[in-house]
Design a protein around this motif. Structure first.
Motif, PDB file in Angstrom:
ATOM      1  N   PHE A 148       0.746  -1.098  -0.008  1.00 52.40           N
ATOM      2  CA  PHE A 148      -0.117   0.024   0.025  1.00 52.40           C
ATOM      3  C   PHE A 148       0.948   1.256  -0.011  1.00 52.40           C
ATOM      4  O   PHE A 148       0.281   2.270  -0.636  1.00 52.40           O
ATOM      5  CB  PHE A 148      -1.227  -0.059   1.369  1.00 52.40           C
ATOM      6  N   ALA A 149       2.049   1.327   0.621  1.00 49.72           N
ATOM      7  CA  ALA A 149       2.957   2.265   0.718  1.00 49.72           C
ATOM      8  C   ALA A 149       3.284   2.613  -0.967  1.00 49.72           C
ATOM      9  O   ALA A 149       3.586   3.667  -1.369  1.00 49.72           O
ATOM     10  CB  ALA A 149       4.013   2.306   1.649  1.00 49.72           C
ATOM     11  N   GLY A 150       3.704   1.519  -1.572  1.00 50.54           N
ATOM     12  CA  GLY A 150       4.079   1.709  -2.962  1.00 50.54           C
ATOM     13  C   GLY A 150       2.950   2.502  -3.756  1.00 50.54           C
ATOM     14  O   GLY A 150       3.339   3.166  -4.620  1.00 50.54           O
ATOM     15  N   LEU A 151       1.528   1.866  -3.451  1.00 48.28           N
ATOM     16  CA  LEU A 151       0.704   2.383  -4.135  1.00 48.28           C
ATOM     17  C   LEU A 151       0.266   3.761  -3.779  1.00 48.28           C
ATOM     18  O   LEU A 151       0.187   4.767  -4.885  1.00 48.28           O
ATOM     19  CB  LEU A 151      -0.667   1.572  -3.762  1.00 48.28           C
ATOM     20  N   VAL A 152       0.546   4.189  -2.701  1.00 42.87           N
ATOM     21  CA  VAL A 152       0.406   5.547  -2.398  1.00 42.87           C
ATOM     22  C   VAL A 152       1.495   6.395  -3.075  1.00 42.87           C
ATOM     23  O   VAL A 152       1.262   7.789  -3.767  1.00 42.87           O
ATOM     24  CB  VAL A 152       0.406   5.836  -0.763  1.00 42.87           C
ATOM     25  N   TRP A 153       2.925   5.899  -2.914  1.00 40.59           N
ATOM     26  CA  TRP A 153       4.088   6.717  -3.425  1.00 40.59           C
ATOM     27  C   TRP A 153       3.707   6.874  -4.921  1.00 40.59           C
ATOM     28  O   TRP A 153       4.011   8.102  -5.487  1.00 40.59           O
ATOM     29  CB  TRP A 153       5.178   5.925  -3.263  1.00 40.59           C
ATOM     30  N   LEU A 154       3.254   5.839  -5.630  1.00 38.72           N
ATOM     31  CA  LEU A 154       3.127   5.885  -6.994  1.00 38.72           C
ATOM     32  C   LEU A 154       1.839   7.009  -7.446  1.00 38.72           C
ATOM     33  O   LEU A 154       2.074   7.524  -8.715  1.00 38.72           O
ATOM     34  CB  LEU A 154       2.630   4.647  -7.724  1.00 38.72           C
ATOM     35  N   SER A 155       0.963   7.110  -6.660  1.00 37.40           N
ATOM     36  CA  SER A 155      -0.151   7.861  -6.872  1.00 37.40           C
ATOM     37  C   SER A 155      -0.163   9.128  -6.451  1.00 37.40           C
ATOM     38  O   SER A 155      -1.224   9.948  -6.661  1.00 37.40           O
ATOM     39  CB  SER A 155      -1.565   7.067  -6.629  1.00 37.40           C
ATOM     40  N   THR A 156       0.932   9.665  -5.914  1.00 37.74           N
ATOM     41  CA  THR A 156       1.068  10.903  -5.333  1.00 37.74           C
ATOM     42  C   THR A 156       1.432  11.850  -6.408  1.00 37.74           C
ATOM     43  O   THR A 156       2.626  11.754  -6.977  1.00 37.74           O
ATOM     44  CB  THR A 156       2.122  10.995  -4.085  1.00 37.74           C
ATOM     45  N   TRP A 157       0.400  12.880  -6.625  1.00 38.83           N
ATOM     46  CA  TRP A 157       0.907  13.824  -7.575  1.00 38.83           C
ATOM     47  C   TRP A 157       2.272  14.407  -7.500  1.00 38.83           C
ATOM     48  O   TRP A 157       2.857  14.531  -8.482  1.00 38.83           O
ATOM     49  CB  TRP A 157      -0.326  14.798  -7.695  1.00 38.83           C
ATOM     50  N   PHE A 158       2.456  15.047  -6.403  1.00 42.79           N
ATOM     51  CA  PHE A 158       4.086  15.649  -6.076  1.00 42.79           C
ATOM     52  C   PHE A 158       5.331  14.702  -6.593  1.00 42.79           C
ATOM     53  O   PHE A 158       5.982  15.268  -7.193  1.00 42.79           O
ATOM     54  CB  PHE A 158       3.945  16.137  -4.729  1.00 42.79           C
ATOM     55  N   ILE A 159       4.965  13.303  -6.121  1.00 39.93           N
ATOM     56  CA  ILE A 159       6.034  12.366  -6.400  1.00 39.93           C
ATOM     57  C   ILE A 159       6.062  12.309  -8.044  1.00 39.93           C
ATOM     58  O   ILE A 159       7.250  12.495  -8.544  1.00 39.93           O
ATOM     59  CB  ILE A 159       5.717  11.175  -5.663  1.00 39.93           C
ATOM     60  N   ALA A 160       4.941  11.994  -8.395  1.00 37.16           N
ATOM     61  CA  ALA A 160       4.882  11.924  -9.973  1.00 37.16           C
ATOM     62  C   ALA A 160       5.546  13.068 -10.840  1.00 37.16           C
ATOM     63  O   ALA A 160       6.198  12.971 -11.855  1.00 37.16           O
ATOM     64  CB  ALA A 160       3.495  11.607 -10.423  1.00 37.16           C
ATOM     65  N   SER A 161       5.145  14.295 -10.178  1.00 34.76           N
ATOM     66  CA  SER A 161       5.456  15.409 -10.976  1.00 34.76           C
ATOM     67  C   SER A 161       7.041  15.650 -10.712  1.00 34.76           C
ATOM     68  O   SER A 161       7.875  16.094 -11.809  1.00 34.76           O
ATOM     69  CB  SER A 161       4.846  16.689 -10.463  1.00 34.76           C
ATOM     70  N   GLU A 162       7.634  15.561  -9.593  1.00 35.70           N
ATOM     71  CA  GLU A 162       8.894  15.801  -9.212  1.00 35.70           C
ATOM     72  C   GLU A 162      10.022  14.825  -9.957  1.00 35.70           C
ATOM     73  O   GLU A 162      11.055  15.499 -10.470  1.00 35.70           O
ATOM     74  CB  GLU A 162       8.932  15.622  -7.786  1.00 35.70           C
ATOM     75  N   TYR A 163       9.672  13.642  -9.873  1.00 36.56           N
ATOM     76  CA  TYR A 163      10.629  12.645 -10.469  1.00 36.56           C
ATOM     77  C   TYR A 163      10.515  12.669 -11.999  1.00 36.56           C
ATOM     78  O   TYR A 163      11.086  11.997 -12.466  1.00 36.56           O
ATOM     79  CB  TYR A 163      10.418  11.241 -10.086  1.00 36.56           C
ATOM     80  N   ARG A 164       9.763  13.761 -12.731  1.00 38.82           N
ATOM     81  CA  ARG A 164       9.676  13.600 -13.989  1.00 38.82           C
ATOM     82  C   ARG A 164      10.412  15.121 -14.707  1.00 38.82           C
ATOM     83  O   ARG A 164      10.085  15.373 -15.793  1.00 38.82           O
ATOM     84  CB  ARG A 164       8.203  13.617 -14.565  1.00 38.82           C
ATOM     85  N   LYS A 165      11.235  15.515 -13.701  1.00 40.39           N
ATOM     86  CA  LYS A 165      11.838  16.891 -13.952  1.00 40.39           C
ATOM     87  C   LYS A 165      13.339  16.566 -14.071  1.00 40.39           C
ATOM     88  O   LYS A 165      13.885  15.924 -13.350  1.00 40.39           O
ATOM     89  CB  LYS A 165      11.428  17.920 -13.150  1.00 40.39           C
ATOM     90  N   ALA A 166      14.150  17.552 -14.658  1.00 45.87           N
ATOM     91  CA  ALA A 166      15.668  17.298 -14.823  1.00 45.87           C
ATOM     92  C   ALA A 166      16.105  18.780 -13.921  1.00 45.87           C
ATOM     93  O   ALA A 166      16.588  19.500 -14.428  1.00 45.87           O
ATOM     94  CB  ALA A 166      16.125  17.641 -16.132  1.00 45.87           C
ATOM     95  N   MET A 167      15.824  18.156 -12.406  1.00 44.30           N
ATOM     96  CA  MET A 167      16.278  19.189 -11.580  1.00 44.30           C
ATOM     97  C   MET A 167      17.162  18.210 -10.627  1.00 44.30           C
ATOM     98  O   MET A 167      17.380  17.049 -10.391  1.00 44.30           O
ATOM     99  CB  MET A 167      15.063  19.579 -10.852  1.00 44.30           C
ATOM    100  N   ALA A 168      17.830  19.150  -9.588  1.00 50.29           N
ATOM    101  CA  ALA A 168      18.419  18.272  -8.716  1.00 50.29           C
ATOM    102  C   ALA A 168      17.673  17.712  -7.652  1.00 50.29           C
ATOM    103  O   ALA A 168      18.139  16.947  -6.890  1.00 50.29           O
ATOM    104  CB  ALA A 168      19.559  19.346  -8.190  1.00 50.29           C
ATOM    105  N   ASP A 169      16.471  18.302  -7.358  1.00 39.54           N
ATOM    106  CA  ASP A 169      15.578  17.663  -6.122  1.00 39.54           C
ATOM    107  C   ASP A 169      15.289  16.188  -6.192  1.00 39.54           C
ATOM    108  O   ASP A 169      15.519  15.662  -5.280  1.00 39.54           O
ATOM    109  CB  ASP A 169      14.286  18.443  -6.309  1.00 39.54           C
TER     110      ASP A 169
END
Length: 161
Positions: A108-129
């Motif tokens: 369930f933690a994996g599902l929450v991680w995968l479905s969290t908008w902020f996570i999905a958005s941030e890991y799709r950017k070419a940034m240092a964060d």
């Protein structure tokens, strides 16, 4: 866990090049990586002719590597290393939760991680964060693994409950 990793790869990687770089943060990483490639200098980051030594070079190196392997300078390839770290992060989140709260909670933690908008958005950017977030998570995971391994060793010797 493997299926969740594949879902995460799809979540983070599909459509990476659909939008142009619009933030200054992404722009600086891409511009620095591009300038380093043109200078053939992988050691000292430059952006607009000025050394950029305040930030760690890992994001630049990752983008440069993706561009070198892909053979082209492309927005999707610039974002690919971060997206891959996001997919790896789901494995760490699931295993960390499994180790501390149990197998079902890990799923369930994996599902929450995968479905969290902020996570999905941030890991799709070419940034240092995304790099900072991933390696912070990796550090916590390694700490928990080391602690559990040490505790098991002490239990075997009869030195812990």
């Amino acid at each position: 866990m493997f299926a969740m990793f594949i879902l995460a790869l799809l979540q983070f990687c599909l459509g990476l090049g659909r939008h142009d770089i619009t933030t200054a943060f992404e722009g600086r990483v891409a511009a620095t990586a591009q300038e380093m490639l043109h200078r053939h200098n992988w050691m000292v980051p430059y952006c607009n002719g000025v050394p950029r030594v305040v930030k760690p070079p890992l994001p630049y190196w990752a983008v440069m590597s993706a561009w070198s392997i892909g053979g082209t300078i492309d927005v999707a390839l610039a974002r690919l290393p971060s997206a891959f770290l996001g997919a790896l992060a789901i494995v760490l989140v699931m295993d960390l939760t499994r180790r501390t709260l149990g197998r079902r909670a890990g799923f369930f933690a994996g599902l929450v991680w995968l479905s969290t908008w902020f996570i999905a958005s941030e890991y799709r950017k070419a940034m240092a964060d995304p790099y900072l977030a991933f390696f912070t998570l990796l550090s916590v995971w390694l700490w928990v693994v080391a602690e559990q391994t040490a505790h098991r060793g002490l239990k075997k010797r009869g030195l812990a409950r």
